[in-house]
Design a protein around this motif. Structure first.
Motif, PDB file in Angstrom:
ATOM      1  N   GLY A  45      -6.432   4.114  -0.144  1.00 36.22           N
ATOM      2  CA  GLY A  45      -7.415   3.499  -1.143  1.00 36.22           C
ATOM      3  C   GLY A  45      -6.107   2.467  -1.469  1.00 36.22           C
ATOM      4  O   GLY A  45      -6.279   1.316  -1.481  1.00 36.22           O
ATOM      5  N   GLY A  46      -4.272   2.827  -1.515  1.00 36.08           N
ATOM      6  CA  GLY A  46      -3.218   1.414  -1.455  1.00 36.08           C
ATOM      7  C   GLY A  46      -3.395   0.421  -0.171  1.00 36.08           C
ATOM      8  O   GLY A  46      -3.335  -0.224  -0.143  1.00 36.08           O
ATOM      9  N   VAL A  81      -7.239   4.130  -8.929  1.00 38.01           N
ATOM     10  CA  VAL A  81      -6.064   3.182  -9.390  1.00 38.01           C
ATOM     11  C   VAL A  81      -5.167   2.771  -8.290  1.00 38.01           C
ATOM     12  O   VAL A  81      -4.035   2.512  -8.298  1.00 38.01           O
ATOM     13  CB  VAL A  81      -6.187   5.150  -9.455  1.00 38.01           C
ATOM     14  CG1 VAL A  81      -4.256   4.953 -10.888  1.00 38.01           C
ATOM     15  CG2 VAL A  81      -6.590   5.358 -10.949  1.00 38.01           C
ATOM     16  N   SER A  82      -4.849   4.088  -7.151  1.00 37.88           N
ATOM     17  CA  SER A  82      -4.892   3.612  -6.129  1.00 37.88           C
ATOM     18  C   SER A  82      -4.448   2.330  -5.428  1.00 37.88           C
ATOM     19  O   SER A  82      -3.555   0.938  -5.097  1.00 37.88           O
ATOM     20  CB  SER A  82      -4.682   4.477  -4.984  1.00 37.88           C
ATOM     21  OG  SER A  82      -3.848   5.822  -5.196  1.00 37.88           O
ATOM     22  N   ALA A  83      -5.980   1.803  -5.193  1.00 36.68           N
ATOM     23  CA  ALA A  83      -6.380   0.008  -4.907  1.00 36.68           C
ATOM     24  C   ALA A  83      -5.496  -0.768  -6.046  1.00 36.68           C
ATOM     25  O   ALA A  83      -5.141  -1.841  -5.641  1.00 36.68           O
ATOM     26  CB  ALA A  83      -7.737   0.062  -4.864  1.00 36.68           C
ATOM     27  N   LEU A  84      -5.645  -0.222  -7.436  1.00 32.22           N
ATOM     28  CA  LEU A  84      -5.671  -1.678  -8.385  1.00 32.22           C
ATOM     29  C   LEU A  84      -4.216  -1.949  -8.181  1.00 32.22           C
ATOM     30  O   LEU A  84      -3.442  -2.721  -8.328  1.00 32.22           O
ATOM     31  CB  LEU A  84      -6.467  -0.787  -9.588  1.00 32.22           C
ATOM     32  CG  LEU A  84      -7.213  -0.944  -9.834  1.00 32.22           C
ATOM     33  CD1 LEU A  84      -8.199  -0.715 -11.350  1.00 32.22           C
ATOM     34  CD2 LEU A  84      -7.855  -2.817  -9.902  1.00 32.22           C
ATOM     35  N   PHE A  85      -3.460  -0.658  -8.386  1.00 35.51           N
ATOM     36  CA  PHE A  85      -1.920  -0.935  -8.047  1.00 35.51           C
ATOM     37  C   PHE A  85      -1.488  -1.387  -7.179  1.00 35.51           C
ATOM     38  O   PHE A  85      -0.291  -2.298  -7.439  1.00 35.51           O
ATOM     39  CB  PHE A  85      -1.271   0.655  -8.386  1.00 35.51           C
ATOM     40  CG  PHE A  85       0.615   1.089  -8.470  1.00 35.51           C
ATOM     41  CD1 PHE A  85       0.397  -0.213  -9.553  1.00 35.51           C
ATOM     42  CD2 PHE A  85       1.123   1.610  -7.537  1.00 35.51           C
ATOM     43  CE1 PHE A  85       2.723   0.001  -9.996  1.00 35.51           C
ATOM     44  CE2 PHE A  85       2.437   1.826  -7.928  1.00 35.51           C
ATOM     45  CZ  PHE A  85       3.266   0.944  -8.650  1.00 35.51           C
ATOM     46  N   ALA A  86      -2.077  -0.901  -5.579  1.00 35.57           N
ATOM     47  CA  ALA A  86      -1.424  -1.547  -4.717  1.00 35.57           C
ATOM     48  C   ALA A  86      -1.589  -3.385  -4.546  1.00 35.57           C
ATOM     49  O   ALA A  86      -0.426  -4.235  -4.222  1.00 35.57           O
ATOM     50  CB  ALA A  86      -2.468  -1.065  -3.475  1.00 35.57           C
ATOM     51  N   GLY A 122       0.445  -1.230   0.428  1.00 31.37           N
ATOM     52  CA  GLY A 122       0.300   0.305   0.114  1.00 31.37           C
ATOM     53  C   GLY A 122       0.576   0.970   0.205  1.00 31.37           C
ATOM     54  O   GLY A 122       0.808   2.405  -0.299  1.00 31.37           O
ATOM     55  N   LEU A 123       1.870   1.222   0.804  1.00 30.75           N
ATOM     56  CA  LEU A 123       2.814   1.529   0.586  1.00 30.75           C
ATOM     57  C   LEU A 123       3.648   2.642  -0.456  1.00 30.75           C
ATOM     58  O   LEU A 123       3.634   4.203  -1.471  1.00 30.75           O
ATOM     59  CB  LEU A 123       4.222   2.818   2.234  1.00 30.75           C
ATOM     60  CG  LEU A 123       2.947   2.612   3.240  1.00 30.75           C
ATOM     61  CD1 LEU A 123       4.246   2.218   4.354  1.00 30.75           C
ATOM     62  CD2 LEU A 123       3.338   3.659   3.390  1.00 30.75           C
ATOM     63  N   ILE A 124       4.347   1.424  -1.294  1.00 27.39           N
ATOM     64  CA  ILE A 124       5.193   2.045  -2.161  1.00 27.39           C
ATOM     65  C   ILE A 124       3.547   2.719  -3.908  1.00 27.39           C
ATOM     66  O   ILE A 124       4.067   3.311  -4.287  1.00 27.39           O
ATOM     67  CB  ILE A 124       4.927   0.596  -2.946  1.00 27.39           C
ATOM     68  CG1 ILE A 124       6.353   0.102  -2.082  1.00 27.39           C
ATOM     69  CG2 ILE A 124       5.793   0.365  -4.424  1.00 27.39           C
ATOM     70  CD1 ILE A 124       6.706  -1.761  -2.170  1.00 27.39           C
ATOM     71  N   ALA A 125       2.807   1.646  -3.837  1.00 35.20           N
ATOM     72  CA  ALA A 125       1.335   2.790  -4.862  1.00 35.20           C
ATOM     73  C   ALA A 125       1.255   3.966  -4.450  1.00 35.20           C
ATOM     74  O   ALA A 125       1.401   4.731  -4.843  1.00 35.20           O
ATOM     75  CB  ALA A 125       0.550   1.604  -4.380  1.00 35.20           C
ATOM     76  N   ALA A 126       1.258   4.147  -2.973  1.00 30.95           N
ATOM     77  CA  ALA A 126       0.690   5.748  -2.374  1.00 30.95           C
ATOM     78  C   ALA A 126       1.733   6.121  -3.134  1.00 30.95           C
ATOM     79  O   ALA A 126       1.618   7.719  -3.253  1.00 30.95           O
ATOM     80  CB  ALA A 126       0.371   5.780  -1.527  1.00 30.95           C
ATOM     81  N   ILE A 127       3.004   5.922  -2.269  1.00 33.97           N
ATOM     82  CA  ILE A 127       4.286   7.519  -3.322  1.00 33.97           C
ATOM     83  C   ILE A 127       4.062   7.584  -4.530  1.00 33.97           C
ATOM     84  O   ILE A 127       3.906   7.911  -4.918  1.00 33.97           O
ATOM     85  CB  ILE A 127       5.424   6.599  -2.271  1.00 33.97           C
ATOM     86  CG1 ILE A 127       5.391   6.621  -0.489  1.00 33.97           C
ATOM     87  CG2 ILE A 127       6.669   6.964  -3.022  1.00 33.97           C
ATOM     88  CD1 ILE A 127       6.616   5.449   0.361  1.00 33.97           C
ATOM     89  N   THR A 128       4.176   6.150  -4.957  1.00 33.71           N
ATOM     90  CA  THR A 128       4.006   6.254  -6.515  1.00 33.71           C
ATOM     91  C   THR A 128       3.170   6.966  -7.521  1.00 33.71           C
ATOM     92  O   THR A 128       2.858   7.468  -7.910  1.00 33.71           O
ATOM     93  CB  THR A 128       4.145   4.641  -7.363  1.00 33.71           C
ATOM     94  OG1 THR A 128       5.125   3.927  -6.759  1.00 33.71           O
ATOM     95  CG2 THR A 128       4.558   4.987  -8.593  1.00 33.71           C
TER      96      THR A 128
END
Length: 361
Positions: free
Chosen positions: A118-119, A346-351, A92-98
């Motif tokens: 979301g992440g 988008v953040s959820a999908l990426f996470a 979740g953190l990696i997705a949020a930072i990105t």
């Protein structure tokens, strides 16, 4: 202060990433509290970030003195404990930072809050599906539903409050010399900007506290039963408060990092917030920032993490429509609205994707 000695490597990495996110959140959202004060030339950009950073950090003392950390508690409980693991929080953190870095690069004032939420949820859902083939009972609906509602309510409240405050100021000052009034509102904007920065610091720094708290609690709950861990024996509703009391460095470090991030600025977003939505005068800056601060203090009292970006954007729109509807550049506003709506999914999908990759390692 027994953090490093007691924590495994993955948990230490998560804490470091959370503080990096906190720092990025600061420079990503710096525009929220300084855009109008820069646009009205009350302060130079450098003076404005110093001013905002100071009050971002000062919010810690208000929370510590009695306002509390209800927002952090909410963030920690957006996902049910059974589905929180260190790998979930890492993804979740990696997705949020990105996502934060991408929107900052593009100059889009998206919500760091909703990116993080979301992440967190996306990674937890992927974890639940891969481990148990279910999505049921993963998300704590009672905590998440108000967050989703305030995606729309926070900017609306900010807009309505700014509209009312602007009209009230115009009526009160209707016989005042315009030049004299302008000088007074430039001074008052220092106060309104400080209030908004206090709200921003209290709201956003707590989100990182919530994530670190969720990670620490998850780690303790994963320990063997014979470890006789205090978190396992404690009622779930008390765990976050216990965490805050016993890791006092987490709140103060979270507020320090968001203040340092604010010092780094975010000039592309300043331009969007300060001039592209509508042209702002000192009087309107005071109204927008006061309305935004009121909204943030209200939601912090309710323990609802909201987007400071959404809030101040709504407030700026509110002062714009007091002049005329066409004073607001609705094309820019609609683009921002799409960014707001897409941030959580988008953040959820990426996470979820990041979690899947992490689980293969």
């Amino acid at each position: 202060m027994d953090l490093i000695l007691d924590f495994p490597v993955l948990l230490v990495i998560i804490v470091i990433l959370a503080l990096i996110f906190d720092y990025i959140n600061g420079f990503h959202d710096a525009a929220n509290s300084i855009a109008t004060i820069v646009a009205t030339k009350v302060l130079t950009p450098f003076q404005a970030v110093l001013w905002a950073a100071f009050f971002n950090f000062a919010a810690y003392f208000i929370a510590k003195a009695g306002a509390g950390f209800a927002v952090g508690n909410t963030i920690a409980k957006t996902v049910h404990e059974d589905f929180i693991t260190l790998e979930v929080i890492l993804a979740g953190l990696i997705a949020a930072i990105t996502w934060n870095l991408l929107t900052w690069k593009l100059g889009i004032p998206s919500s760091s809050s909703h990116t993080l939420i979301g992440g967190f949820m996306g990674a937890a859902l992927m974890h639940a599906w891969m481990e148990y083939q279910t999505f049921e009972h993963v998300i704590n609906v009672a905590k998440v539903l108000p967050i989703f509602l305030f995606i729309f309510l926070a900017p609306f409240i900010g807009m309505l409050m700014a509209y009312i405050i602007t009209l009230a100021i115009l009526w009160i000052c209707r016989r005042t010399n315009p030049h004299k009034a302008d000088k007074w509102f430039k001074k008052l904007q220092l106060v309104s900007s400080a209030l908004f920065s206090l709200g921003h610091g209290a709201n956003d720094a707590q989100k990182v506290m919530g994530i670190i708290g969720a990670a620490v609690i998850s780690y303790h709950l994963s320990l063997p039963a014979e470890a006789n861990d205090v978190y396992q024996a404690m009622d779930a509703s008390l765990r976050f408060d216990y965490f805050v009391d016993h890791y006092e460095w987490v709140p103060i470090t979270s507020f320090i990092f968001i203040a340092l991030g604010t010092l780094s600025g975010g000039w592309k977003i300043v331009k969007t917030m300060g001039s592209k939505i509508t042209k702002v005068t000192p009087l309107e800056g005071v109204a927008a920032e006061t309305a935004g601060a009121f909204t943030l203090f209200l939601t912090e009292k309710l323990g609802i993490p909201v987007s400071t970006t959404h809030t101040i954007t709504g407030a700026i729109i509110g002062v714009g429509i007091t002049k005329r509807i066409s004073a607001v550049r609705w094309g820019v506003t609609i683009s921002l609205l799409w960014a707001w709506i897409l941030t959580i999914p988008v953040s959820a999908l990426f996470a979820a994707l990041v979690y899947w990759v992490v689980s293969l390692i």
